[in-house]
Design a protein around this motif. Sequence first.
Motif, PDB file in Angstrom:
ATOM      1  N   SER A   1       9.624  10.490 -12.671  1.00 39.50           N
ATOM      2  CA  SER A   1       9.019   9.336 -13.329  1.00 39.50           C
ATOM      3  C   SER A   1       8.140   8.592 -12.340  1.00 39.50           C
ATOM      4  O   SER A   1       7.966   9.020 -11.201  1.00 39.50           O
ATOM      5  N   LYS A   2       7.610   7.455 -12.776  1.00 37.93           N
ATOM      6  CA  LYS A   2       6.705   6.699 -11.912  1.00 37.93           C
ATOM      7  C   LYS A   2       7.097   5.225 -11.913  1.00 37.93           C
ATOM      8  O   LYS A   2       7.875   4.756 -12.752  1.00 37.93           O
ATOM      9  N   ILE A   3       6.543   4.502 -10.954  1.00 42.67           N
ATOM     10  CA  ILE A   3       6.789   3.073 -10.804  1.00 42.67           C
ATOM     11  C   ILE A   3       5.604   2.300 -11.365  1.00 42.67           C
ATOM     12  O   ILE A   3       4.451   2.624 -11.089  1.00 42.67           O
ATOM     13  N   GLY A   4       5.913   1.301 -12.165  1.00 39.84           N
ATOM     14  CA  GLY A   4       4.872   0.512 -12.816  1.00 39.84           C
ATOM     15  C   GLY A   4       4.540  -0.758 -12.053  1.00 39.84           C
ATOM     16  O   GLY A   4       4.650  -0.835 -10.831  1.00 39.84           O
TER      17      GLY A   4
ATOM     18  N   GLY B   1       5.956  16.849  -0.296  1.00 43.14           N
ATOM     19  CA  GLY B   1       6.368  18.169  -0.754  1.00 43.14           C
ATOM     20  C   GLY B   1       7.657  18.644  -0.129  1.00 43.14           C
ATOM     21  O   GLY B   1       8.156  19.699  -0.481  1.00 43.14           O
ATOM     22  N   ALA B   2       8.217  17.872   0.804  1.00 35.45           N
ATOM     23  CA  ALA B   2       9.433  18.302   1.481  1.00 35.45           C
ATOM     24  C   ALA B   2      10.662  17.861   0.708  1.00 35.45           C
ATOM     25  O   ALA B   2      10.650  16.862   0.017  1.00 35.45           O
TER      26      ALA B   2
ATOM     27  N   THR C   1       9.120  11.302  -2.951  1.00 31.28           N
ATOM     28  CA  THR C   1       8.240  10.218  -3.381  1.00 31.28           C
ATOM     29  C   THR C   1       6.806  10.511  -2.960  1.00 31.28           C
ATOM     30  O   THR C   1       6.557  11.071  -1.900  1.00 31.28           O
ATOM     31  N   ASP C   2       5.874  10.101  -3.799  1.00 28.05           N
ATOM     32  CA  ASP C   2       4.453  10.287  -3.525  1.00 28.05           C
ATOM     33  C   ASP C   2       3.703   9.050  -4.045  1.00 28.05           C
ATOM     34  O   ASP C   2       3.684   8.814  -5.247  1.00 28.05           O
ATOM     35  N   PRO C   3       3.128   8.224  -3.115  1.00 27.07           N
ATOM     36  CA  PRO C   3       3.064   8.402  -1.667  1.00 27.07           C
ATOM     37  C   PRO C   3       4.441   8.243  -1.028  1.00 27.07           C
ATOM     38  O   PRO C   3       5.343   7.648  -1.626  1.00 27.07           O
TER      39      PRO C   3
ATOM     40  N   THR D   1       3.891   4.671  -7.479  1.00 23.96           N
ATOM     41  CA  THR D   1       4.639   5.717  -6.786  1.00 23.96           C
ATOM     42  C   THR D   1       5.252   6.685  -7.798  1.00 23.96           C
ATOM     43  O   THR D   1       5.800   6.275  -8.819  1.00 23.96           O
ATOM     44  N   LYS D   2       5.149   7.977  -7.493  1.00 25.97           N
ATOM     45  CA  LYS D   2       5.799   9.005  -8.314  1.00 25.97           C
ATOM     46  C   LYS D   2       7.099   9.413  -7.614  1.00 25.97           C
ATOM     47  O   LYS D   2       7.104   9.679  -6.411  1.00 25.97           O
TER      48      LYS D   2
END
Length: 427
Positions: free
Chosen positions: A237-240, A408-409, A181-183, A210-211
Amino acid sequence: MHVRRRFNLLAVTIAATPLVVVGCTADQKSAVHGGHARAASTPSLAVSPADRTKNVPISAEVGTTVRDGKITAVKLTDDKGRAVPAEPREDGTSWVPSRPLENSRTYTAEVTATGDSGRTTTQKTTFTTMAKPTTRQAVTSELLFTSKQTYGTAMPVVVTFDPPIPKEARADVQRRLFVKTDPPQPGAWSWESDGKQVEYRAPDHWKSGTKISVRSALEGLPIGKDAIGDTDHSAASKIGRQVSLDIDNATKQMSVFQDGKLLRKIPVSLGKPSTPSSSGTMVIMEKFDRTTFDTRGEPNGGYVVDVDDAQRLTWGGEFIHSAPWSEGEQGYTNTSHGCANVSAAAADWLMGITQVGDQVTVKGTEVKLDQGNGFTAWNVSWDEFIKGSALPVPAGLRPTPSATTHPGAVAGGSSPAPAPSKSNAGG
């Protein structure tokens, strides 16, 4: 029975648990005694699979055990000298190839550890993967999280299995399920008791924007003696925006919120006493502009009807949908077969507001939601949810998050039946 889907589900075929080739990583600094530093030592290093090992599963990882130093380089190549990309697990116990290895091929791993003094140790291991199995059963799974979607803030990552995963194999399967997840929002996996479904979520709802990327790295994974995985899938995908729906049987009203602000109240007609709606916390699973409810063979069913603007809440066939035939009862009387009936205009408006992954809470009905009947990750507390993990949950997530995960982990395993029976017994 099945209904047409508006979004695609990635079919994954898996099977049981590999010989997971992992070790431990320790970064030990030179000790100081009486003000004098201990003489710098060369790090010691062990790598797995052991050199010249044969019949290694194609799900193998490069395991490392190091003392008096830390891993500073890992290189994995095939028998043609081509590099195989890999990522480290969060805990540093192993390096995970970014794609499944190939059957009947030889690979070489070269691992370097460096001590505090700068001294290095390098170990090589060469191993050969197993031939493609011809007699093992494939376990089918679906990754219910697809690429290039925008999901609601309550969307769990869900994987379903057919046949179910037995308890003794769940830890190995879970270890091969990865979420980034990012962030960063660390989370955990939790299995339903029957082994047909495992879900991943964080302690709190995802932050908008969030991605999320997911990998079910199950190809070649041995599960017991008779099954093996044959598919490896990834999705990102991403969160809306944050949207939630609260339905109160006492008032027969649905309250629609966005970012905590009430947008609208909508009259509803829920399930009549003989076919009550479920009370609990659900998630919108899929959306249909138009679909057919065919309940022939279902308890209390036997009808076929086309409906517009339908949003699935459970595997058992509870939906929010347009029901112009019950608009006179909406807000007053429950007349449905378990669905939340709303007016045609309200159903059309909702379709433009909601996303797959939005939370829907129903309260005050005669029955409680069965765990596993849909995406039920939010139907229990976080403390209860993490009890379903087949692997130890990181200390920072017991019970509230304090640790963060680098985006990245590789976040595998801490977070991987017939598949859950779907019904379109709505109405």
